[in-house]
Design an enzyme around this catalytic site. Sequence first.
Site, mmCIF file in Angstrom:
data_model
loop_
_atom_site.group_PDB
_atom_site.id
_atom_site.type_symbol
_atom_site.label_atom_id
_atom_site.label_comp_id
_atom_site.label_asym_id
_atom_site.label_seq_id
_atom_site.Cartn_x
_atom_site.Cartn_y
_atom_site.Cartn_z
ATOM 1 N N GLU A 160 0.872 -0.894 0.266
ATOM 2 C CA GLU A 160 0.180 -0.418 -0.166
ATOM 3 C C GLU A 160 0.427 1.615 0.345
ATOM 4 O O GLU A 160 0.941 2.222 -0.924
ATOM 5 C CB GLU A 160 -0.869 -0.248 1.413
ATOM 6 C CG GLU A 160 -1.576 1.486 1.395
ATOM 7 C CD GLU A 160 -1.218 1.333 2.789
ATOM 8 O OE1 GLU A 160 -1.129 2.929 3.273
ATOM 9 O OE2 GLU A 160 -1.998 0.926 3.981
ATOM 10 N N GLU A 186 11.217 2.575 2.410
ATOM 11 C CA GLU A 186 9.943 2.988 2.558
ATOM 12 C C GLU A 186 9.390 2.166 3.532
ATOM 13 O O GLU A 186 8.467 1.548 4.163
ATOM 14 C CB GLU A 186 8.236 2.632 1.529
ATOM 15 C CG GLU A 186 7.167 2.950 2.112
ATOM 16 C CD GLU A 186 7.388 4.584 2.153
ATOM 17 O OE1 GLU A 186 6.309 4.464 2.717
ATOM 18 O OE2 GLU A 186 8.434 5.620 1.886
#
Length: 969
Positions: free
Chosen positions: A69, A140
């Site tokens: 996501e 990330e």
Amino acid sequence: MAVGGITEEVQIIKPRNDKREYRRIVLQNNLQVLLISDPETDKCAASMDVRVGSFSDPEGLEGLAHFLEHMLFYASEKYPLEDSYSKYISEHGGSTNAFTSSEHTNYYFDVNPDCFEEALDRFAQFFIKPLMSADATTREIKAVDSENQKNLLSDVWRMNQLQKHLSVRDHPYHKFSTGNWDTLEVRPKERGVDTREELLRFYNENYSANLMHLVIYTKDGLDKSEILVRSKFQDILNTDRSCISFTGQPCDSESLQILVKAVPIKRGHKLRFVWPITPGIRHYKEGPSRYLGHLIGHEGEGSLFYILKKLGWATSLSAGESDWTYEFSFFKVVIDLTDAGHEHFEDIVALLFKYIQLLQQSGPCQWIFDELAAICETSFHYQDKIRPVDYVVNVAFNMQFYPPKDWLVGSSLPSKFNPEKIQSALKELSPYNVRIFWESTKFEGLTDLAEPWYGTAYSVEKLPGSTIEQWINTAPNEDLHLPGRNVFIPTDLSLKTVSEQINLPVLLRKTPYSRLWFKPDTAFSTPKAYVKIDFNCPFSGSSPESEVLTEIFTRLLMDYLNEYAYDAQVAGLYYGVSNTDYGFQVTVVGYNHKLKILLETVIHRIANFEVKPDRFAVIKELITKEYQNMKFQQPYQQAMYYCSLILQDQTWPWTDELEVLPHLEAENLVKFYPLMLSRTFLECYAAGNLEPNEAETMIQHIEDVFFKGSNPLSQALFASQYMTNRIIKLERGRNYFYSAEGLNPSDENSALIHYIQVHQDDFRLNVTLQLFALIAKQPAFHQLRSVEQLGYITVLMQRNDSGVRGVQFIIQSNVKGPGQIDLRVESFLKMFETKLYEMPSDEFKSNVNALIEMKLEKHKNLREESGFYWREISDGTLKFDRREREVAELKQLSQKELIDFFNEYIKVGALRKKSLSVRVYGNAHSSEHQTDNSQPAKSNNVQIEDIFSFRRSRPLYGSFRGGFGHLKL
């Protein structure tokens, strides 16, 4: 089902007052879409719900769905520039985000209408050809880890994971879903697993068009939207993946009939009763869980909460279904206990089951169901409009579970009374099917186990249903009974005719005792009203003691009103009494039909206030725990608190208030209450479906109660007594900084607030500051969060303290200390300087237009509109036409003015710059704290050693509340 992308007409149930148009289409790749056309909207929005979530994480890669996501936001083949999607959205007045739940992942955004088509194209690429570069992957993972770090000391996250941990090991409910550095980087590497390859595999296997539901909310007609959607989304691959369902129950006999004692972070005691039940989604028209939640969670006379409160054992209770999927679900009852309640654990368990027995013996009541159904129906048909982005997220979620006709309704309209289904649901709430989680700091040192992901200390013991049945037999003999009929259900939903078009609030009435601002509903056409009465009481904020006593007073009022007014809230009429810096305020909002009755009751209770010593003790205990728990706030929240304490004159630190609390007794409030009300002024606002004379009558009644009669409770304020919020004026050319150790030694995170004070309310400067914030917001997020990975919480936002405007960076980090982060903020500002100087003129104009559109955005509902106007009243600025006047200034603003503004107020080293850095040092950076404090200060750096000496030494901005109408009464 449409074949080959043909539109199939479906009659979608919508609210009576909803003018929007809806159409369901199915694309050739089997993507289901709902188009919403709203010609009146100021924002367009979209939400894509993908039917895969953390339950699908591969073994040993916990958090992969959540990580994916995050990754989709970076770049795509069509738009390869990193972060260009978020930048585009931000520069065109929008916002974007996503969330991962157990079985689905939702992505959403909103944006100004003229940019919707391009924004949608960029969004569609998430699901067509995203680029998940190796470089971005590592960065990330750090962001996911930082997000998890911020949750480690949160009781909500800890207790939720404990419930999962104590479930069947091979059921996906058992998993840790967030992910961290360990699960996504360290452990996979040790096993020779490439996380990025797994990420790509996960995406290719699960992100199939037939598992997606899309909602589009636009200004355009349905035909135009349909063409747009077909062109943008038809390239999403359909691998015809069957809908993943996780059968089987997360709880077996081992994980039922257990009592879990757990140690929370925050002080206090809580009881959670959790039953696995048949998912309510399977019987959503009959609504058995809603019916039971309504009764078990009721707070009126005879209810479980009413009895527990009367005994002094509980301060709140909630009941209802949660954590549900189509395969399994839980019914939960959560009770916050007092210290005395903690000692009566067995009695409380027994009383809950006694109430459940009462429901079984009484049998399902048709009139209670009908009343609940009527409330739900009124609520659905007269629902407030909400932001399009929130609306599309809600509807996209519904599309995964409900037939198309119910996509807007979901489970919100129970309509079939089915006693068997209710009885069957009640049967599931048995002592033989329950898991009890009992949290208390008193269990510290008495537990023998630790939950692996968050380290929560706990112990488990078997609690047979037969033992609970024995407790029921010896339970306190209290008069538990079903609620009576709800007198607050509105029956008159007619709309008042507005004789003259009043588009802004007007001063309707002014006396030595009060001012009444009034605005009829000219925008929403709902049978609702909003009334706020602000009591300005100079004695209430004059010391830490008086401030705490005022808070206890408002909490006691809410406490006394609860059993009477709970029905009003159930029926959609909300009320609140809360303390302010200089007094307290009463707010009533909801259906106008019975609003006056409720308001008059609240006023009557204030005027006839009495101190009940037993309730005083309970509220005092509750407030004491709240103050003690301040030290467990997130570090960025602590930094924000210090920032406000430095900037706002005449505010008391919570530590002083905590210190006075033990010495306050009921007798102190008995003496204080008449003094507090002895002199007061009422600032009033009434809006919505009301006529001017109704509003005037309400205020006249309140004046009569307090100021009239032979022995009035209150007198008018002297002009000299009018209290205002004054803000500290920082000195130009100075960088102030204040350092503090984090209050929770277990918290590794540090935080920085870097605040730049600019000016006092001025239309031209306001819009220049807002434009700077709009242009700088996304680059700051990208540089400091995405590239430098300082921390998950990284925000650049405007700040407004009683009309004094500025801008602030808020950053929380576990990788760098606040002093280091401060240097990164300055480094960003230097980098941004170049971007600003080199900005093409069309980009400048585009940002100006985006801001104009944001300013002209209409209020969605009465509550939002009233909040906007009340801010003008409470700040004393009274610029009700602010938005139009600021738009006029924006249209005149030149690019040179923006650069001059930056050079004068924001730029590093600017002569007129006034900055304040508030640094909160977490455990991991305490050594840096010592170093920062011992460094010789630069000539323009000023360390704030003592907040109160500093406040006293600085000049103050003038208050807007000193002017019109306040002192010249």
